[in-house]
Design a protein around this motif. Structure first.
Motif, PDB file in Angstrom:
ATOM      1  N   ASP A 257       0.825  -1.192   0.000  1.00 18.82           N
ATOM      2  CA  ASP A 257       0.000   0.000   0.000  1.00 18.82           C
ATOM      3  C   ASP A 257       0.855   1.235   0.000  1.00 18.82           C
ATOM      4  O   ASP A 257       0.638   2.186  -0.733  1.00 18.82           O
TER       5      ASP A 257
ATOM      6  N   GLY B   7      -2.665   6.388   5.422  1.00 22.85           N
ATOM      7  CA  GLY B   7      -3.753   5.474   5.110  1.00 22.85           C
ATOM      8  C   GLY B   7      -3.567   4.141   5.776  1.00 22.85           C
ATOM      9  O   GLY B   7      -4.459   3.645   6.447  1.00 22.85           O
ATOM     10  N   ARG B   8      -2.359   3.601   5.636  1.00 26.92           N
ATOM     11  CA  ARG B   8      -2.169   2.266   6.194  1.00 26.92           C
ATOM     12  C   ARG B   8      -2.232   2.272   7.707  1.00 26.92           C
ATOM     13  O   ARG B   8      -2.847   1.423   8.314  1.00 26.92           O
TER      14      ARG B   8
ATOM     15  N   ARG C 270      -3.763   4.405   9.581  1.00 23.10           N
ATOM     16  CA  ARG C 270      -5.117   4.664  10.054  1.00 23.10           C
ATOM     17  C   ARG C 270      -5.972   3.403   9.937  1.00 23.10           C
ATOM     18  O   ARG C 270      -6.736   3.058  10.826  1.00 23.10           O
ATOM     19  N   ARG C 271      -5.768   2.706   8.814  1.00 19.78           N
ATOM     20  CA  ARG C 271      -6.518   1.466   8.611  1.00 19.78           C
ATOM     21  C   ARG C 271      -6.150   0.443   9.690  1.00 19.78           C
ATOM     22  O   ARG C 271      -7.007  -0.205  10.277  1.00 19.78           O
TER      23      ARG C 271
ATOM     24  N   ARG D 117      -7.753   1.326  12.924  1.00 21.94           N
ATOM     25  CA  ARG D 117      -9.176   0.995  12.965  1.00 21.94           C
ATOM     26  C   ARG D 117      -9.362  -0.496  13.224  1.00 21.94           C
ATOM     27  O   ARG D 117     -10.177  -0.914  14.033  1.00 21.94           O
ATOM     28  N   ARG D 118      -8.548  -1.299  12.528  1.00 22.53           N
ATOM     29  CA  ARG D 118      -8.686  -2.744  12.710  1.00 22.53           C
ATOM     30  C   ARG D 118      -8.301  -3.137  14.136  1.00 22.53           C
ATOM     31  O   ARG D 118      -8.914  -3.994  14.742  1.00 22.53           O
TER      32      ARG D 118
ATOM     33  N   GLY E 172      -5.925  -7.640   5.001  1.00 21.56           N
ATOM     34  CA  GLY E 172      -5.990  -6.298   4.439  1.00 21.56           C
ATOM     35  C   GLY E 172      -6.763  -6.186   3.148  1.00 21.56           C
ATOM     36  O   GLY E 172      -7.219  -5.122   2.796  1.00 21.56           O
TER      37      GLY E 172
ATOM     38  N   GLU F 269     -10.548  -5.551   3.613  1.00 24.92           N
ATOM     39  CA  GLU F 269     -10.647  -4.283   4.316  1.00 24.92           C
ATOM     40  C   GLU F 269     -10.351  -3.116   3.363  1.00 24.92           C
ATOM     41  O   GLU F 269     -11.114  -2.177   3.257  1.00 24.92           O
ATOM     42  N   GLY F 270      -9.245  -3.232   2.638  1.00 27.66           N
ATOM     43  CA  GLY F 270      -8.853  -2.167   1.733  1.00 27.66           C
ATOM     44  C   GLY F 270      -9.916  -1.960   0.665  1.00 27.66           C
ATOM     45  O   GLY F 270     -10.252  -0.835   0.297  1.00 27.66           O
TER      46      GLY F 270
ATOM     47  N   ARG G  82     -12.825  -0.051   1.978  1.00 28.63           N
ATOM     48  CA  ARG G  82     -12.516   1.352   2.166  1.00 28.63           C
ATOM     49  C   ARG G  82     -12.560   2.082   0.826  1.00 28.63           C
ATOM     50  O   ARG G  82     -13.102   3.162   0.699  1.00 28.63           O
TER      51      ARG G  82
END
Lengths: 318, 386
Positions: free
Chosen positions: B52, B68-69, B71-72, B75-76, B369, B372-373, B376
């Motif tokens: 990513d 981005g990564r 933050r992702r 969240r996870r 990921g 999930e990605g 998003r």
């Protein structure tokens, strides 16, 4: 690359590492202020300068550092680790007497770890997400997190003091091959093996679960092979490879663990001798055990790599 | 391993096909190139390890990609209930040990709270209550009992976290940053530099960490900073090896080649591209290592080589109980003196390891990921349309 060439090349790469190990061991003790002779001299203010010089000569502490190192190394290479400062006993004698005790303890820990972890890992991977898997994962995580000295104390507390199943103190003068030794070995062996068992279970479960998703598994199932054959004949062998890569790290862990666990159980091995020597500032003993430990770890690494190459031929072409 | 092997990819692609079919109907009338599906290619990118960010790097917006990564991942991590519980445990244990007794810096009280009922070094039968005797069992007044020297165990366990926890984080901070720099340099330059630097790592790796720490403490003596040095001096090797491996794979990527091609200096490339990308696995390893350092510190304390004897440190507290435990204390077995301090270490390390596993799951692009990605990206797209 043939297996033999791989082994030879890997064996040659051990040599510089062993050299570095000897330099670090020597450097740790000789570049720090306060060598054993100045300690001896400090204890006795009547020592004259000439006597101090003679003492230094005797313990190989005179001349430039590199010459001291070479003298030390050439002695070590022929198995002479000098003497204890206080008693004058040969350090190599101490090593030979203590080493078997530690090897027996470590080997027992390894056997225990493998005997528990491989079946547990297989079970958890096959029953992924079910109760047994969750239980195995929680136990494995606890096993990784529990300090081994605390585990040892708890085992003594429960099994020796409350249940009275095991003697609190280890054999005083029992020879190692005596059948009674096994009983004394059980608690320290379990203590030292727990961390390894837990790590192997975790790795085994992960790699097994990964392998079970591979296409060859689907193919095997599609051919109508019974699940047991698929798991034990096909998947198990492939997942064991990742355990082998872990083996060297775990051996280092068991070696380090023996220092603590032997002290908890008063086991008369190298580990408890190490702690005793540190407390008494017996530099030569500490150096010898440090060196032996490191060499053992290097050899374990080497063996693990060779085993890895045997199991997985692809590695030889790297 | 190629991406197609992963069953997770297949399901994600199925989702993708469906969403593509839907979006196609929305965009009717546009010219479309068939045979090249941008979505699919983008998915592939995010599948490759830590890819990513690579995508972020190529767009020239490293920071945005990073953001981005992370933050992702955050969240996870927040959705992982056991990891969040463990985080709460670690934070509260750290807070409790900080607030247990007032903290003074150079005679100025910076932290006035005192959760612990007694001073951890106060001998109760001397100054508080003469009726208290050593090894009194747990009671309402002394919830964890009294230790062998007549001190309140509850207060000592609360305060005891100060040393272990802070040493754990300080050591991991020092070793991880040094290992990051070391590994990044070795992996980036390669060749002879790499060879020599990694041989040094091999040598350090030959010594079990605890053995070296014992030797260092034996030469330097016990104490807080001595312990930090003992575990930092050789603890960086694991990070170095990990980072170097990551860097070797990153250094081949297009954006690094591109950066070099436009004449970026080595130091800039390492700092801006290589090091940030190797960060994820480093964070995972660091979070798992805090626990092992805490255990190591406690082990030294237990062997009588850590802090001064009598210090309220978890491992040192266990050292004092060992003798009475093994020799038998004349009648009663003072289990509390062993169970509580060790239990505190265990709970902290367990929580730390759960957090480490959680971070691993949260940052591992491969395992979870993809979907999930995908979600998003769809959400982003939906946002654009509305």
């Amino acid at each position: 690359m043939s297996l033999r060439r791989f082994v030879v090349r890997r064996a040659l790469s051990v040599v510089p590492v062993l050299f570095g190990v000897s330099v670090i061991t020597f450097g740790l003790f000789h570049l720090t202020p306060g060598d054993p002779v100045s300690q001896l001299v400090a204890l006795n203010p009547d020592v004259s300068a000439a006597e101090e010089a003679r003492l230094r000569e005797r313990w190989g502490l005179s001349g430039p550092v590199w010459r001291q190192y070479l003298a030390w190394l050439s002695n070590v290479l022929v198995g002479d680790f000098s003497r204890e400062l206080r008693t004058g006993r040969a350090v190599s004698g101490i090593l030979w007497r203590r080493l078997p005790e530690t090897i027996v303890l470590g080997a027992f820990g390894w056997v225990f770890a493998i005997a528990i972890a491989i079946p547990a890992g297989i079970y958890a991977a096959v029953n992924k997400g079910r109760f047994g898997d969750v239980a195995a994962r929680v136990l494995a995580l606890s096993g990784v997190s529990i300090p081994n000295f605390w585990l040892g104390l708890l085992l003594i507390l429960v099994f020796s003091l409350y249940l009275g199943l095991f003697p609190v103190l280890p054999p005083s003068r029992l020879p190692l091959y005596h059948p009674e030794t096994l009983r004394y070995l059980l608690l320290p062996g379990v203590t030292i093996g727990t961390a390894a068992a837990a790590s192997v279970t975790r790795v085994m479960r992960t790699s097994m679960a990964e392998e079970l998703n591979e296409e060859y598994v689907t193919a095997a199932r599609a051919r109508g092979l019974p699940e047991r054959t698929v798991v034990f004949k096909h998947v198990l062998r492939n997942s064991l490879v990742s355990v082998v890569t872990l083996a060297a790290t775990l051996t280092a862990g068991i070696v380090a663990g023996s220092v603590v666990v032997e002290s908890v159980f008063n086991w008369p091995g190298l580990g408890s001798e190490f702690v005793r020597a540190i407390n008494r500032r017996e530099v030569n003993v500490v150096m010898a055990i440090t060196l032996v430990t490191a060499v053992a770890v290097v050899l374990a690494n080497f063996l693990a790599d060779v085993l890895y190459a045997v199991l997985d031929p692809r590695i030889r072409y790297d | 391993m190629t991406d197609d092997d992963d069953p997770g990819t297949d399901t994600a692609d199925d989702d993708g096909t469906r969403s593509r079919a839907r979006s196609r109907t929305d965009e009717r009338g546009r010219i479309r190139i068939t045979g090249f599906e941008a979505d699919r290619v983008r998915d592939r990118d995010s599948l490759s390890e830590w890819g990513d960010e690579a995508a972020g790097g190529t767009n020239g917006g490293t920071a945005a990609g990073m953001d981005g990564r992370w933050r992702r991942g955050l969240r996870r991590f927040g959705r992982n209930r056991s990891a969040m519980t463990a985080l709460a445990v670690v934070v509260s244990m750290a807070l409790v040990s900080l607030l247990a007794r007032p903290v003074e810096v150079l005679g100025v009280v910076v932290q006035p709270f005192a959760l612990a009922p007694y001073d951890p070094t106060t001998i109760l039968y001397l100054s508080v209550d003469p009726s208290v005797s050593p090894y009194d069992p747990p009671s309402w007044r002394f919830p964890m009992g009294v230790d062998g020297s007549g001190r309140d165990l509850f207060s000592r366990v609360l305060v005891g976290g100060r040393y272990s926890i802070s040493i754990g984080f300080v050591v991991v901070g020092l070793t991880a940053s040094f290992g990051l720099a070391y590994g990044a340099i070795a992996g980036y330059y390669g060749g002879v530099v790499d060879e020599v630097m990694m041989r040094i790592v091999d040598v350090v790796f030959a010594f079990p960490g605890l053995v070296l720490a014992l030797v260092v403490v034996a030469t330097l003596g016990g104490g807080y900073w001595q312990l930090v040095i003992a575990f930092s001096l050789f603890g960086w090797a694991g990070y170095a090896r990990l980072v170097r491996g990551e860097v070797l794979s990153i250094a081949e990527r297009e954006y690094v080649v591109a950066a070099k091609a436009i004449g970026a200096r080595d130091r800039a490339v390492i700092r801006r591209h290589v090091a940030p990308n190797a960060l994820s696995p480093l964070v995972v390893l660091a979070s798992l290592n805090v626990g092992s350092v805490v255990i190591g510190v406690a082990a030294l304390g237990f062997l009588g080589l850590g802090m001064d004897p009598g210090t309220a440190e978890w491992g040192t507290m266990l050292d004092a109980t060992r003798e009475t435990l093994i020799q038998g204390p004349g009648g009663r077995i003072p289990w509390w003196a062993t169970v509580y301090p060790g239990g505190a270490i265990f709970v902290f390390v367990l929580a730390m390891n759960v957090i480490g596993d959680g971070i691993n799951d949260a940052l591992d692009a491969r395992a979870a990921g993809v979907r999930e990605g995908k979600r998003r990206r769809e959400a982003d797209r939906g946002g654009d349309e509305s």
